[in-house]
Design an enzyme around this catalytic site. Structure first.
Site, PDB file in Angstrom:
ATOM      1  N   HIS A 178     -46.051 -11.043  14.818  1.00 54.44           N
ATOM      2  CA  HIS A 178     -47.304 -10.524  15.381  1.00 54.44           C
ATOM      3  C   HIS A 178     -47.101  -9.137  15.951  1.00 54.44           C
ATOM      4  O   HIS A 178     -46.024  -8.792  16.435  1.00 54.44           O
ATOM      5  CB  HIS A 178     -47.880 -11.468  16.436  1.00 54.44           C
ATOM      6  CG  HIS A 178     -46.941 -11.819  17.547  1.00 54.44           C
ATOM      7  ND1 HIS A 178     -45.960 -12.786  17.411  1.00 54.44           N
ATOM      8  CD2 HIS A 178     -46.829 -11.347  18.807  1.00 54.44           C
ATOM      9  CE1 HIS A 178     -45.292 -12.880  18.541  1.00 54.44           C
ATOM     10  NE2 HIS A 178     -45.787 -12.020  19.411  1.00 54.44           N
ATOM     11  N   HIS A 197     -48.819  -6.564  18.741  1.00 57.74           N
ATOM     12  CA  HIS A 197     -49.744  -6.424  19.871  1.00 57.74           C
ATOM     13  C   HIS A 197     -50.438  -5.063  19.759  1.00 57.74           C
ATOM     14  O   HIS A 197     -49.757  -4.037  19.624  1.00 57.74           O
ATOM     15  CB  HIS A 197     -48.984  -6.423  21.200  1.00 57.74           C
ATOM     16  CG  HIS A 197     -48.217  -7.676  21.489  1.00 57.74           C
ATOM     17  ND1 HIS A 197     -48.636  -8.610  22.413  1.00 57.74           N
ATOM     18  CD2 HIS A 197     -47.036  -8.134  21.000  1.00 57.74           C
ATOM     19  CE1 HIS A 197     -47.737  -9.592  22.483  1.00 57.74           C
ATOM     20  NE2 HIS A 197     -46.760  -9.326  21.639  1.00 57.74           N
TER      21      HIS A 197
END
Ligand code: AMP
Length: 138
Positions: A102, A104
């Site tokens: 992932h 951010h």
């Protein structure tokens, strides 16, 4: 290290736990971080499994980056931000806590620091922020 299909983001992708969706396409999903370190803090993930930057394929990375760019511009518009911070942590020593790749995305304003990690946000506000970014994507 192998991929754990029961990690929390895999469960989000399968719809087993809820998330505040910002955007999705065939390869990626973007949703709000529920412990936001900035107003508009959201996460971009590939829909296919990989732990982090170390095992991601070039196709997964390219798809994520295209979505990161789209969401970053939308978040900048939605929050009237001055800039964007992009973060990615790989493995525990690198600061990673959820083992599905992932990125951010943080809208940033001059002179405003990121907040401390690990503090649950206000769900109504997070929902409104998801809608604002989503609307700015068009
Ligand atoms: P890291 O693995 O260190 O990049 O951090 C994982 C991030 O996932 C943290 O910022 C958490 O606040 C966030 N997070 C954990 N659980 C959820 C969830 N169910 N929905 C959205 N974000 C989450």
């Amino acid at each position: 290290m192998s991929y754990d299909p029961d990690n929390i983001f895999a469960k989000i992708l399968r719809g087993e736990i809820p998330s505040f969706k910002v955007y999705e396409d065939d390869e990626t999903y973007c949703f709000m971080d529920i412990m936001p370190r900035s107003d508009g803090h959201c996460l971009v993930i590939p829909k296919t499994p990989c732990r982090n930057i170390l095992d991601a394929s070039e196709a997964q990375l390219a798809a994520c980056m295209a979505t990161v760019k789209k969401v970053a511009n939308a978040a900048k518009t939605a929050f009237g931000a001055d800039g964007i911070t992009l973060q990615q942590f790989s493995e525990t020593a690198g600061g990673q806590e959820v083992f599905h790749l992932h990125f951010h995305v943080h809208p940033r304003h001059e002179g405003v620091s990121l907040r401390a990690p690990g503090v649950m946000g206000d769900m109504e506000q997070i929902k409104a922020h998801a809608e604002a970014i989503s609307a700015a994507i068009g």
